[in-house]
Design an enzyme around this catalytic site. Structure first.
Site, PDB file in Angstrom:
ATOM      1  NE  ARG A 103     -12.295  -0.465 -11.166  1.00  8.49           N
ATOM      2  CZ  ARG A 103     -11.512  -0.055 -11.965  1.00  8.49           C
ATOM      3  NH1 ARG A 103     -11.187   1.305 -11.800  1.00  8.49           N
ATOM      4  NH2 ARG A 103     -10.707  -0.643 -12.773  1.00  8.49           N
ATOM      5  CG  HIS A 130      -2.034  -0.952   1.036  1.00  7.97           C
ATOM      6  ND1 HIS A 130      -2.811  -1.674   2.092  1.00  7.97           N
ATOM      7  CD2 HIS A 130      -2.605  -1.616   0.108  1.00  7.97           C
ATOM      8  CE1 HIS A 130      -3.687  -2.196   1.589  1.00  7.97           C
ATOM      9  NE2 HIS A 130      -3.649  -2.346   0.325  1.00  7.97           N
ATOM     10  CG  ASN A 148      -7.749  -3.789 -15.572  1.00 11.01           C
ATOM     11  OD1 ASN A 148      -7.088  -3.425 -16.244  1.00 11.01           O
ATOM     12  ND2 ASN A 148      -8.483  -2.908 -14.592  1.00 11.01           N
ATOM     13  CD  GLU A 191     -15.236  -6.834 -16.646  1.00  9.31           C
ATOM     14  OE1 GLU A 191     -14.453  -6.444 -16.031  1.00  9.31           O
ATOM     15  OE2 GLU A 191     -16.648  -6.646 -15.977  1.00  9.31           O
ATOM     16  CB  CYS A 250     -13.078   1.650 -18.527  1.00 13.17           C
ATOM     17  SG  CYS A 250     -13.972  -0.082 -18.306  1.00 13.17           S
ATOM     18  NE  ARG A 277     -17.311  -2.118 -12.048  1.00  8.90           N
ATOM     19  CZ  ARG A 277     -16.218  -2.480 -12.166  1.00  8.90           C
ATOM     20  NH1 ARG A 277     -15.469  -3.050 -13.363  1.00  8.90           N
ATOM     21  NH2 ARG A 277     -15.451  -2.602 -11.197  1.00  8.90           N
TER      22      ARG A 277
END
Ligand code: PEP
Ligand code: MG
Length: 581
Positions: free
Chosen positions: A299, A192, A458, A435, A506, A335
């Site tokens: 998201r 992180h 992704n 996706e 995206c 989304r």
């Protein structure tokens, strides 16, 4: 003779400055046995340290720069939640009572126990939580040992902070002090702390194990946060070279800043839409800083993460409404929930022990299985659409039956809202993410039933190449240039084109300037990227001539060999060297 230390390049950028050794005195913890009457005061002392630690973290949160990504605040929230958790707040108190020991020792016992539990876990995500536990414990220990009265001196501006390890909240505090760069002995690119250094734009090198031993306070060093280098005692020629690089970096940042107000048009006049990806509505600050742009991916699962109960319709409605209003007429693409896989929430039970989370009950699969979760979200999004342009986007569709069911539920909620006299935009566009390879292969079928598509590279890459996106061991195989991936991207672009609807991308690939020309060449005209990537992507777009790159991009897709594809990409990107340093 100059001294060169190799580490891991964590956050791009060159920095030249004087070493400031930070927090090198690890707390020395010994056990003291307490008399019975000293136990309650000791517990009070421990609780006071917990309270001060929480107050410090809350204060730190107010110092996060406005344009930072929401990740920054989320790290601090995680630490705050840990401070409240009974494992750190109650168990040490029980130790003090049962063992008649001092608070430091009680906390150390509990820390060692928790770390042993984390070490036994295989999951890389949970292992990063282990570092969080240590950082929180260190903060409490520092306070118990009275460092609060003698906090570590703030490093001077532009200094290079050298530390054994840093917590995410240390990084926020250091950014506030306007340091030049960071060097740590431990930590990796997925920690992180690393993510935060990148998101705050602080050049950083990690994993330089000897740094603490070899670098002395106030000596001049050069760091290269991309190459992972730390140089001390550099000679004149070398210093000149890095100074030049630093000047080029400043000029580049200046140039990028000036992109903000320019239109997003290619050199040969093709209009391109550039939108932003956000995780929380607080990211809208960063979106506004990037210019007048819409949101191509919101998201929403992050609204559900880090809490024990899911947000209800009303709470979600208010959040979405605030976001729509904040965008002042620019579109907000919401989304629906993508929980599951590596995104878990205590608020939603996905079932224990999913054997393969990425392929399990995730995203639209979970939403369709749990209408009690999905319907309030659909209603909240529909209601928010009465306040400004909103688009609804469904994640991870694989089969048309899933789309039919979702569309049915949306139609039902429209009717229900109408009969309740509530407002919504009846023509709110509905789209889907492509996706999963299956969806890309039948993209045209999806496109004929929808208003827009958005390619989530992704996951598309993860599922096409069978590479778990969270597993470091196969990270090097994650290849956006794989011919199969490019074929699926092209199929999706073609499918949307045949159905006459727009298509965006995206996933991270859209936000990497190395791929911008390739994607433009393949026909992509809508990019949704993190707000801090906007200027770079716009810069490449304005310096690309679609008439020249289209044929080269198509040619690149046919090359079977990875080296050849990389070479072709470099040729496609010629002239952008100063940007893609
Ligand atoms: C993607 O898969 O590319 C995407 C944008 O969705 P997420 O990263 O949230 O899974
Ligand atoms: Mg995805």
């Amino acid at each position: 003779m100059s001294l060169l230390l190799n580490g891991i390049g964590i956050s791009r950028g060159v920095a030249i400055g004087r070493v400031h050794r930070y927090d090198y005195t690890a707390p020395d913890i010994r056990r003291h046995t307490l008399a019975v009457e000293a136990i309650e005061p000791e517990i009070k002392r421990f609780c006071a340290a917990l309270e001060t630690a929480a107050a410090e973290l809350r204060a730190l949160k107010t110092r996060i720069p406005e344009d930072s990504s929401s990740e920054v605040g989320a790290f601090i929230d995680t630490h705050l939640l840990m401070l409240e958790d009974h494992l750190l707040s109650r168990v040490p108190v029980e130790h003090i009572r049962a063992q008649h020991c001092n608070a430091e020792w009680a906390l150390k016992l509990q820390h060692d126990e928790l770390i042993a539990t984390f070490d036994a876990m295989a999951d890389p995500y949970l292992r990063t939580r282990r570092d969080d536990v240590s950082h929180v414990v260190d903060r409490i220990l520092r306070l118990l040992q009275h460092d609060a009265e003698r906090p570590p001196a703030a490093p001077p501006r532009t200094s290079i902070v050298v530390a054994e390890d840093l917590s995410p909240s240390d990084v926020v505090a250091l950014q506030h002090a306007r340091i030049g760069g960071l060097v740590t002995e431990y930590g990796g690119p997925l920690s992180h702390t690393a993510i935060l250094a990148r998101s705050l734009g602080i050049p950083a090198v990690m994993g330089t194990h000897a740094a603490g031993r070899l670098l002395h306070d106030t000596e001049r060093v050069i760091i290269d946060g991309e190459a992972g280098l730390v140089l001390a005692d550099a000679d004149e020629a070398l210093t000149r070279r890095f100074r030049q690089k630093l000047r080029a970096q400043r000029a580049r940042n200046e140039r990028l800043r000036s992109m903000r107000t320019l239109p997003t048009v290619t050199a040969d006049g093709a209009d391109v839409t550039l939108q932003a990806n956000i995780e929380l509505d607080t990211d809208l600050n960063a979106v506004r800083q990037a210019g007048e742009i819409g949101v191509g991916l919101y998201r929403t699962e992050f609204l559900f993460i880090g809490r024990r109960d899911p947000p209800d319709e009303e709470e979600q409605y208010k959040i979405y409404r605030r976001a729509v209003r904040g965008l002042k007429g620019q579109v907000l693409t919401i989304r629906t929930l993508d929980l599951g896989g590596d995104k878990l929430s205590d608020a939603v039970d996905i079932g224990e022990q999913t054997p393969n989370p990425a392929m399990g009950l995730r995203a639209i699969r979970l939403s369709l299985r749990e209408p009690a979760l999905f319907v309030p979200q659909l209603r909240a999004i529909l209601r928010a659409s009465s306040h400004g342009p909103v688009r609804l986007m469904l994640p991870m569709l694989t089969d048309l039956s899933e789309l039919h069911r979702a569309l049915e539920l949306i139609a039902e909620q429209r009717e229900a809202l109408s009969s309740e006299g509530r407002h919504y935009d009846p023509s709110m566009p509905i789209g889907a993410m492509i996706e999963v390879p299956a969806a890309a292969l039948i993209a045209e079928d999806f496109a004929r039933r929808l208003d827009f598509l958005s390619i989530g590279t992704n996951d598309l890459i993860q599922y096409t190449l069978a590479i778990d996106r969270t597993d470091d061991a196969v990270n090097d195989l994650y290849d956006p240039l794989h011919p199969a991936v490019l074929k699926l991207v092209r199929l999706t672009l073609d499918g949307a084109d045949k159905a006459g609807i727009p298509v965006a991308m995206c996933g991270e690939m859209a936000g990497d300037p190395a791929y911008t020309r390739l994607l433009l060449g393949l026909g992509l005209r809508e990019f949704s990227v993190p707000p801090n990537r906007h200027a770079e992507i716009k810069y490449v777009i304005t310096r690309s001539d679609v008439r020249i790159i289209s044929a080269r991009a198509a040619q690149l897709c046919t090359l079977p060999n990875r080296q050849e594809r990389l070479q072709a990409l470099a040729e496609l990107n010629r002239g952008l060297d100063e940007l893609l340093l």
